[in-house]
Write an enzyme that holds these catalytic residues in place. Sequence first.
Site, PDB file in Angstrom:
ATOM      1  N   CYS A   2     -26.694 107.258   9.831  1.00  0.00           N
ATOM      2  CA  CYS A   2     -26.253 108.644   9.879  1.00  0.00           C
ATOM      3  C   CYS A   2     -24.855 108.721  10.487  1.00  0.00           C
ATOM      4  O   CYS A   2     -24.528 107.959  11.400  1.00  0.00           O
ATOM      5  CB  CYS A   2     -27.165 109.553  10.693  1.00  0.00           C
ATOM      6  SG  CYS A   2     -28.850 109.595  10.119  1.00  0.00           S
ATOM      7  N   ARG A  27     -22.479 105.083   6.530  1.00  0.00           N
ATOM      8  CA  ARG A  27     -23.520 105.050   7.561  1.00  0.00           C
ATOM      9  C   ARG A  27     -24.855 105.613   7.065  1.00  0.00           C
ATOM     10  O   ARG A  27     -25.866 105.529   7.750  1.00  0.00           O
ATOM     11  CB  ARG A  27     -23.075 105.870   8.775  1.00  0.00           C
ATOM     12  CG  ARG A  27     -21.784 105.411   9.395  1.00  0.00           C
ATOM     13  CD  ARG A  27     -21.417 106.278  10.565  1.00  0.00           C
ATOM     14  NE  ARG A  27     -22.400 106.147  11.615  1.00  0.00           N
ATOM     15  CZ  ARG A  27     -22.388 105.191  12.543  1.00  0.00           C
ATOM     16  NH1 ARG A  27     -21.434 104.296  12.542  1.00  0.00           N
ATOM     17  NH2 ARG A  27     -23.319 105.138  13.465  1.00  0.00           N
ATOM     18  N   TRP A  75     -29.171 108.991   6.790  1.00  0.00           N
ATOM     19  CA  TRP A  75     -30.001 107.865   6.356  1.00  0.00           C
ATOM     20  C   TRP A  75     -31.376 108.161   6.914  1.00  0.00           C
ATOM     21  O   TRP A  75     -31.590 108.093   8.128  1.00  0.00           O
ATOM     22  CB  TRP A  75     -29.444 106.548   6.912  1.00  0.00           C
ATOM     23  CG  TRP A  75     -30.158 105.343   6.377  1.00  0.00           C
ATOM     24  CD1 TRP A  75     -29.895 104.677   5.224  1.00  0.00           C
ATOM     25  CD2 TRP A  75     -31.250 104.646   7.007  1.00  0.00           C
ATOM     26  NE1 TRP A  75     -30.767 103.610   5.079  1.00  0.00           N
ATOM     27  CE2 TRP A  75     -31.605 103.577   6.155  1.00  0.00           C
ATOM     28  CE3 TRP A  75     -31.976 104.809   8.179  1.00  0.00           C
ATOM     29  CZ2 TRP A  75     -32.641 102.681   6.447  1.00  0.00           C
ATOM     30  CZ3 TRP A  75     -33.001 103.934   8.476  1.00  0.00           C
ATOM     31  CH2 TRP A  75     -33.319 102.875   7.613  1.00  0.00           C
ATOM     32  N   ASN A 101     -27.696 111.590  15.222  1.00  0.00           N
ATOM     33  CA  ASN A 101     -27.815 110.211  14.753  1.00  0.00           C
ATOM     34  C   ASN A 101     -28.652 109.476  15.780  1.00  0.00           C
ATOM     35  O   ASN A 101     -28.316 109.485  16.960  1.00  0.00           O
ATOM     36  CB  ASN A 101     -26.409 109.597  14.646  1.00  0.00           C
ATOM     37  CG  ASN A 101     -26.443 108.096  14.390  1.00  0.00           C
ATOM     38  OD1 ASN A 101     -27.378 107.602  13.775  1.00  0.00           O
ATOM     39  ND2 ASN A 101     -25.434 107.395  14.864  1.00  0.00           N
ATOM     40  N   GLY A 102     -29.755 108.856  15.338  1.00  0.00           N
ATOM     41  CA  GLY A 102     -30.629 108.147  16.274  1.00  0.00           C
ATOM     42  C   GLY A 102     -32.066 108.533  16.028  1.00  0.00           C
ATOM     43  O   GLY A 102     -32.408 109.049  14.952  1.00  0.00           O
ATOM     44  N   GLU A 481     -26.602  83.244   3.938  1.00  0.00           N
ATOM     45  CA  GLU A 481     -25.694  84.381   3.790  1.00  0.00           C
ATOM     46  C   GLU A 481     -25.459  84.706   2.306  1.00  0.00           C
ATOM     47  O   GLU A 481     -25.443  85.873   1.913  1.00  0.00           O
ATOM     48  CB  GLU A 481     -24.368  84.081   4.516  1.00  0.00           C
ATOM     49  CG  GLU A 481     -23.256  85.094   4.313  1.00  0.00           C
ATOM     50  CD  GLU A 481     -23.605  86.524   4.731  1.00  0.00           C
ATOM     51  OE1 GLU A 481     -24.683  86.754   5.276  1.00  0.00           O
ATOM     52  OE2 GLU A 481     -22.777  87.412   4.457  1.00  0.00           O
ATOM     53  N   LYS A 485     -26.349  88.298   0.549  1.00  0.00           N
ATOM     54  CA  LYS A 485     -25.310  89.090  -0.145  1.00  0.00           C
ATOM     55  C   LYS A 485     -25.804  89.486  -1.525  1.00  0.00           C
ATOM     56  O   LYS A 485     -25.687  90.623  -1.933  1.00  0.00           O
ATOM     57  CB  LYS A 485     -24.060  88.243  -0.319  1.00  0.00           C
ATOM     58  CG  LYS A 485     -22.807  88.369   0.425  1.00  0.00           C
ATOM     59  CD  LYS A 485     -22.424  89.416   1.346  1.00  0.00           C
ATOM     60  CE  LYS A 485     -23.445  90.004   2.226  1.00  0.00           C
ATOM     61  NZ  LYS A 485     -23.211  90.029   3.640  1.00  0.00           N
ATOM     62  N   GLU A 488     -28.842  92.091  -1.396  1.00  0.00           N
ATOM     63  CA  GLU A 488     -28.610  93.435  -0.863  1.00  0.00           C
ATOM     64  C   GLU A 488     -27.760  94.314  -1.776  1.00  0.00           C
ATOM     65  O   GLU A 488     -27.931  95.524  -1.790  1.00  0.00           O
ATOM     66  CB  GLU A 488     -28.061  93.414   0.566  1.00  0.00           C
ATOM     67  CG  GLU A 488     -26.626  93.030   0.726  1.00  0.00           C
ATOM     68  CD  GLU A 488     -26.163  93.117   2.185  1.00  0.00           C
ATOM     69  OE1 GLU A 488     -26.522  94.056   2.888  1.00  0.00           O
ATOM     70  OE2 GLU A 488     -25.400  92.227   2.602  1.00  0.00           O
ATOM     71  N   HIS A 504     -41.760  71.324  -0.385  1.00  0.00           N
ATOM     72  CA  HIS A 504     -42.978  71.574   0.396  1.00  0.00           C
ATOM     73  C   HIS A 504     -43.626  72.882  -0.021  1.00  0.00           C
ATOM     74  O   HIS A 504     -44.349  73.500   0.762  1.00  0.00           O
ATOM     75  CB  HIS A 504     -42.652  71.547   1.898  1.00  0.00           C
ATOM     76  CG  HIS A 504     -42.143  70.209   2.334  1.00  0.00           C
ATOM     77  ND1 HIS A 504     -42.973  69.119   2.492  1.00  0.00           N
ATOM     78  CD2 HIS A 504     -40.893  69.753   2.566  1.00  0.00           C
ATOM     79  CE1 HIS A 504     -42.250  68.068   2.838  1.00  0.00           C
ATOM     80  NE2 HIS A 504     -40.974  68.422   2.875  1.00  0.00           N
ATOM     81  N   LYS A 603     -24.691 101.073   6.864  1.00  0.00           N
ATOM     82  CA  LYS A 603     -23.826 100.054   7.451  1.00  0.00           C
ATOM     83  C   LYS A 603     -24.291  99.612   8.832  1.00  0.00           C
ATOM     84  O   LYS A 603     -24.424  98.430   9.096  1.00  0.00           O
ATOM     85  CB  LYS A 603     -22.392 100.599   7.530  1.00  0.00           C
ATOM     86  CG  LYS A 603     -21.380  99.618   8.115  1.00  0.00           C
ATOM     87  CD  LYS A 603     -21.107  98.487   7.166  1.00  0.00           C
ATOM     88  CE  LYS A 603     -20.144  97.471   7.712  1.00  0.00           C
ATOM     89  NZ  LYS A 603     -20.242  96.206   6.960  1.00  0.00           N
TER      90      LYS A 603
HETATM   91  O1  M6R Z   1     -23.057  95.553  12.869  1.00  0.00           O
HETATM   92  P1  M6R Z   1     -23.848  94.296  12.923  1.00  0.00           P
HETATM   93  O2  M6R Z   1     -23.052  93.070  12.659  1.00  0.00           O
HETATM   94  O3  M6R Z   1     -24.650  94.166  14.203  1.00  0.00           O
HETATM   95  O4  M6R Z   1     -24.911  94.422  11.746  1.00  0.00           O
HETATM   96  C1  M6R Z   1     -25.888  93.450  11.532  1.00  0.00           C
HETATM   97  C2  M6R Z   1     -26.537  93.610  10.184  1.00  0.00           C
HETATM   98  O5  M6R Z   1     -27.132  94.870  10.077  1.00  0.00           O
HETATM   99  C3  M6R Z   1     -25.549  93.435   9.032  1.00  0.00           C
HETATM  100  O6  M6R Z   1     -24.914  92.204   9.089  1.00  0.00           O
HETATM  101  C4  M6R Z   1     -26.294  93.557   7.683  1.00  0.00           C
HETATM  102  O7  M6R Z   1     -27.158  92.487   7.508  1.00  0.00           O
HETATM  103  C5  M6R Z   1     -25.285  93.651   6.528  1.00  0.00           C
HETATM  104  N1  M6R Z   1     -25.714  94.653   5.597  1.00  0.00           N
HETATM  105  C6  M6R Z   1     -25.165  92.396   5.768  1.00  0.00           C
HETATM  106  O8  M6R Z   1     -24.269  92.472   4.723  1.00  0.00           O
END
Ligand code: M6R
Length: 608
Positions: A2, A27, A75, A101-102, A481, A485, A488, A504, A603
């Site tokens: 948010c 956000r 969100w 937000n929260g 990673e 990517k 997501e 395994h 984000k």
């Molecule tokens: O702001 P942060 O680095 O703490 O966020 C951590 C994760 O939420 C963030 O890396 C998330 O996995 C991304 N969407 C990955 O692309």
Amino acid sequence: MCGIVGYIGDRQAAPILLEGLKKLEYRGYDSAGVAVYNDNQVNVVKAKGRLKILDDKLDGGKNLPGTMGIGHTRWATHGAPSDVNSHPHTSSSGNIAVVHNGIIENYLKLREYLIGKGYEFVSDTDTEVVAHLADYYYNGDLIDTIIKVINRVEGSYALGIVCKDKPDELVAVRKDSPLIVGLGENENFIASDIPAILEHTRNIYLLEDKEIVLLKKDEVKIFNIDKEEIKKEVFTVNWDVSAAEKGGYEHFMIKEICEQPKVIKDTVSPRLKDGTIVLDDIKLTKEDVDSIKKIYIVACGTASYAGMVGKYVIEKLVRIPVEVDVASEFRYRNPIIDQDTLVILISQSGETADTLAALREAKKQGARILSVVNVVGSSIARESDNVLYTWAGPEIAVASTKAYSAQLAAMYLIALYMGLKKGTVSEQEVENIIEHLKTIPDKVANILNHKEKIQYYASQYFNAKDVFFLGRGLDYAVALEGSLKLKEISYVHSEAYAAGELKHGTIALIEQGTLVIALATQEHLFDKMLSNIKEVKARGAVVIAVAQEGNTEIEKEADFVLYLPQVDQLLAPSLTVIPLQLFAYYVAVAKGCDVDKPRNLAKSVTVE
Ligand code: M6R
């Protein structure tokens, strides 16, 4: 999660709020709304869906008069995305409007209490209790009201509140959710993040938990919970608006991928002096480093995968055992920590709820805290003993790319710095690695110059149902990673496996045509990777391999090979990740996905 924004001044508020929300849409983006004071009324307009729907409804804000208001992009946590669950929420009387937000954790109890007092609830949200509670406590003084409200609510919040009776005042407060105050000329702002107000001012206050701010158009006052006024230093933002704009690129993600040579240079260069590492920001003496018996690297998502690389590198160069933990597990599993433990937190936003909670838990148990953070002045940065900032600039795309590269660079710096202090690496070795480190930005640029090849592979395989990323050692860390990517942003199911572990169980999933991306940049594990590639090929997989230039033997086994410029294998992750980011990006584009705002995500995850 948010985004909130608020404005009080002489200009029409709604267009400023909508523009601010556009910068905060990363956000959260399932609904949006604004509340603007005009003519003795607080007018609320909200809409389910992307901000564009609200923007169109208000003709860019033009048809909502008034010079003071608050806005929100959501969100969803409590209650599905809908018009009624969107913020701002108002009290039954319409006197108070709130953006939040929260998460208000005790909202059910408060809801019952307020229903008992005659309040009627219209939404499923936790936030609505704040509007009614503020109305219940309102005594003509908004600061008194907020103090009473925050004495009752539990959980995390950044709140912006306006009141029909107070056309010249906007109040805000935060706890465990980010909130800044922007200081203008005859106008002032609140926002969840700097880009929302950067075109209006560079002068901001970074609020601490439970600091309450009263904004008038020509005055900003900050109070503590005892209503004592607090003086704060003005923080001046030193990056400019263009850093948070697309600048001609189709998406923020590709812009941010392309910024990586600069980001790595910006993170590394200021910390290199006369062939050695100088981390002025970290106050760990030789005695401190010698006394560390155990390191935990704690983070979430991409940041935790940067931590995996950190584990390999620190264990190799510093010879201290390192455990990588996702923050949501670490905080609840009663980890074994004492004053000989170093906890390294990694976070782009510096506001991730689980990482922040893990920091507090580790601190409580006496660990030393070092954080690697991108957002200056964020909660994690402020609460850490030592902070190493990554100079990646604002990262807007939900999928993290340049922040990851900067985090890797920070991991190398920390490992070299600690290794030197502990004497586990010689000055000569450090000098050699530094020489290689300095070449990384150009080598990344070189890979980016050939991105069409990766675009071609993406165009061939964007319909893949499952993709497996395999690697050993540091390549395994990068595979994690690469896989994140891809899933997501393109919604393609994918898994990362330590290549030796596949047989395994998981190899049962490999069938004719399954796409495997095999990372083979680690010299000492190269032959083992060749065997693993043979194993999946024998089950029908199509293999795209990533290897260092010169290792042409791999062409005999893989269907396609992407060569990376030669580099010290410890630093290879900084190069290996680039084609994986590009592959994920181009697959998502080919599938027509909303690259910068993938479904269900936001984000920064400032709630549990
Ligand atoms: O702001 P942060 O680095 O703490 O966020 C951590 C994760 O939420 C963030 O890396 C998330 O996995 C991304 N969407 C990955 O692309």
